[in-house]
Design an enzyme around this catalytic site. Structure first.
Site, mmCIF file in Angstrom:
data_model
loop_
_atom_site.group_PDB
_atom_site.id
_atom_site.type_symbol
_atom_site.label_atom_id
_atom_site.label_comp_id
_atom_site.label_asym_id
_atom_site.label_seq_id
_atom_site.Cartn_x
_atom_site.Cartn_y
_atom_site.Cartn_z
ATOM 1 C CB SER A 36 7.677 -1.448 10.670
ATOM 2 O OG SER A 36 6.464 -1.345 9.966
ATOM 3 C CE1 TYR A 78 5.630 -5.673 14.571
ATOM 4 C CE2 TYR A 78 4.239 -4.102 13.410
ATOM 5 C CZ TYR A 78 5.363 -4.885 13.457
ATOM 6 O OH TYR A 78 6.230 -4.876 12.393
ATOM 7 C CE LYS A 105 9.145 -4.188 14.471
ATOM 8 N NZ LYS A 105 10.323 -5.043 14.631
HETATM 9 C C1 UD1 Z 1 1.044 -4.813 8.753
HETATM 10 C C2 UD1 Z 1 1.594 -3.688 9.595
HETATM 11 C C3 UD1 Z 1 3.092 -3.599 9.429
HETATM 12 C C4 UD1 Z 1 3.708 -4.897 9.813
HETATM 13 C C5 UD1 Z 1 3.131 -6.026 8.989
HETATM 14 C C6 UD1 Z 1 3.701 -7.284 9.607
HETATM 15 C C7 UD1 Z 1 0.227 -1.738 10.029
HETATM 16 C C8 UD1 Z 1 -0.366 -0.492 9.472
HETATM 17 N N1 UD1 Z 1 0.984 -2.443 9.193
HETATM 18 O O1 UD1 Z 1 1.202 -4.433 7.389
HETATM 19 O O2 UD1 Z 1 3.610 -2.603 10.266
HETATM 20 O O3 UD1 Z 1 5.100 -4.833 9.641
HETATM 21 O O4 UD1 Z 1 1.698 -6.017 9.072
HETATM 22 O O5 UD1 Z 1 3.012 -8.398 9.317
HETATM 23 O O6 UD1 Z 1 0.030 -2.072 11.164
HETATM 24 N N2 UD1 Z 1 -5.338 -7.494 2.824
HETATM 25 C C9 UD1 Z 1 -6.542 -7.929 2.293
HETATM 26 N N3 UD1 Z 1 -6.968 -9.194 2.603
HETATM 27 C C10 UD1 Z 1 -6.268 -10.030 3.421
HETATM 28 C C11 UD1 Z 1 -5.036 -9.570 3.965
HETATM 29 C C12 UD1 Z 1 -4.618 -8.288 3.637
HETATM 30 O O7 UD1 Z 1 -7.220 -7.205 1.546
HETATM 31 O O8 UD1 Z 1 -6.718 -11.140 3.687
HETATM 32 C C13 UD1 Z 1 -4.854 -6.144 2.459
HETATM 33 C C14 UD1 Z 1 -4.766 -5.217 3.668
HETATM 34 O O9 UD1 Z 1 -5.989 -4.534 3.844
HETATM 35 C C15 UD1 Z 1 -3.635 -4.305 3.258
HETATM 36 C C16 UD1 Z 1 -2.749 -5.172 2.358
HETATM 37 O O10 UD1 Z 1 -3.559 -6.272 1.969
HETATM 38 O O11 UD1 Z 1 -4.128 -3.246 2.503
HETATM 39 C C17 UD1 Z 1 -1.516 -5.660 3.077
HETATM 40 O O12 UD1 Z 1 -1.882 -6.241 4.308
HETATM 41 P P1 UD1 Z 1 -0.846 -7.020 5.249
HETATM 42 O O13 UD1 Z 1 -0.089 -8.002 4.454
HETATM 43 O O14 UD1 Z 1 -1.593 -7.513 6.437
HETATM 44 O O15 UD1 Z 1 0.214 -5.902 5.683
HETATM 45 P P2 UD1 Z 1 0.002 -4.465 6.353
HETATM 46 O O16 UD1 Z 1 -1.284 -4.387 7.086
HETATM 47 O O17 UD1 Z 1 0.275 -3.462 5.317
#
Ligand code: UD1
Length: 345
Positions: A127, A154, A158
């Site tokens: 990742s 987690y 990795k």
């Molecule tokens: C995270 C992990 C990544 C992992 C992945 C697996 C980190 C930094 N990243 O990715 O390593 O492989 O999960 O599931 O640990 N968001 C919102 N509202 C929501 C959900 C998400 O605003 O309800 C935003 C988050 O703030 C982020 C983006 O959407 O900026 C993506 O979030 P998400 O899909 O959870 O992925 P990551 O956090 O990037």
């Protein structure tokens, strides 16, 4: 028929899409999964799409004896794609030992068994989390960007798993590996027969978006709008899961059929960053569905912005993520509609 490939976690989100692409490319696939976060019915979807039902063994890879039986039963396995792992960042903070046990023992068991059963190559699901928050001058991140201390167990698994594979190969193990560092996989197969099905309230953005759009969740919260980005929301490199699956097919062909270094690393993304707000807008534009959303506070542990320099994969693997974002959004929505049609949610 090409080689036989063991796909661990093959009924999961990325594993199922990769099984489809492998079969369509002519590989024979053996799926192993403990079904802890997926369902055997996924095999029906794979069969409908490809016309082939992959061999399936319900095995927990922490159980070395049971894992060894898989290699005994399928002596023609030549490559492994190792997806099987626990992947919820928040849960890993609550249950670190579960994450270390599951994610690390499984890999060690596979690596120990590979030479005995003459399995030559392993593709590992890593990742972009290994890079942490890159310095602005390191964006987009290349494979050479410095790693940062993981912010969750987690993420740590990795990093540690990458190191375990490297140490094993450096010790002279007769195997090769390709480590793929994924950015944010999203979307679903265009057939809507397989897709992402998280348990409970989704942590990830896209399932939350589609579940809100269909009325399972009331409102999406965008976590933070005061980041140092053009619109104030976080930036990620969102890659279509089918494009990602195809990267595994290219990596498998390389690891098994080419004379290459014993271990190689590739970023797998689009090379482009999109903000959370842009994703919401793309979803509305592509599907014509209005989303109920609001801004909320930042989510703890989120990084501000990351996207990948994927030119190494583009050049060396001859692979590129080229599906337009709007098509990806439509695929995610069609999958959600299919779940509704089937009465799943
Ligand atoms: C995270 C992990 C990544 C992992 C992945 C697996 C980190 C930094 N990243 O990715 O390593 O492989 O999960 O599931 O640990 N968001 C919102 N509202 C929501 C959900 C998400 O605003 O309800 C935003 C988050 O703030 C982020 C983006 O959407 O900026 C993506 O979030 P998400 O899909 O959870 O992925 P990551 O956090 O990037």
């Amino acid at each position: 028929m090409k080689q036989t490939i063991l796909v661990t976690g093959g009924t999961g989100f990325i594993g199922s899409h990769t099984t489809v692409e492998l079969q369509q490319a002519g590989y024979k696939v053996v799926v192993v999964d403990n079904l802890s976060n997926s369902n055997e019915k996924v095999l029906d979807g794979i069969e409908k799409i490809t016309g082939i039902r992959p061999a399936f063994e319900k095995v927990d890879l922490r159980d070395k004896e049971a894992t060894e039986k898989v290699f005994e039963k399928y002596p023609d396995i030549e490559g492994i794609i190792h997806f099987a792992a626990s992947k919820a960042v928040g849960e890993s903070v609550q249950k670190p030992l579960l994450y270390y046990h599951n994610n690390i023992i499984s890999l060690v068991n596979l690596l120990e068994l590979m030479p005995k059963y003459n399995v030559k190559g392993i593709i590992f699901s890593s990742s972009c989390t290994v890079y942490g928050q890159p310095k602005p001058e390191n964006l987009p991140v290349t494979e050479q960007a410095p790693h940062q201390k993981a912010t969750s167990p987690y993420g740590n698994t990795k990093e540690v798993n990458e190191q375990i594979i490297l140490d094993d190969i450096n010790s002279g193990a007769p195997i090769k590996s390709i480590v793929l560092r994924y950015f944010n996989p999203i979307g679903a197969h265009p057939s809507a027969l397989i897709g992402e099905l998280p348990n409970g309230v989704p942590n990830n953005l896209i399932p939350f978006v589609t579940q809100t759009a269909i009325g399972v969740r009331e409102q999406l919260t965008i976590f933070g709008n005061d980041y140092n980005t053009p619109d104030g929301t976080c930036i990620r490199d969102y890659i279509y899961v089918v494009d990602l699956a195809k990267a595994h097919v290219a990596a498998m062909a390389r690891v098994l059929d080419k004379e290459t270094e014993p271990i190689e690393y590739f970023n797998i993304g689009t090379g482009k960053g999109n903000s959370t707000l842009e994703i919401v807008e793309a979803f509305e534009r592509a599907t014509g569905v209005k989303l109920n959303w609001k801004y909320g506070p930042r989510r703890e542990g989120d990084i501000e912005k990351i996207w990948g320099d994927c030119s190494h994969a583009n050049e060396v693997l001859g692979w590129k993520a080229d599906t337009p974002l709007d098509d990806v959004m439509r695929s995610a929505w069609n999958w959600q509609l299919k779940l509704r049609e089937d009465g799943v949610m």
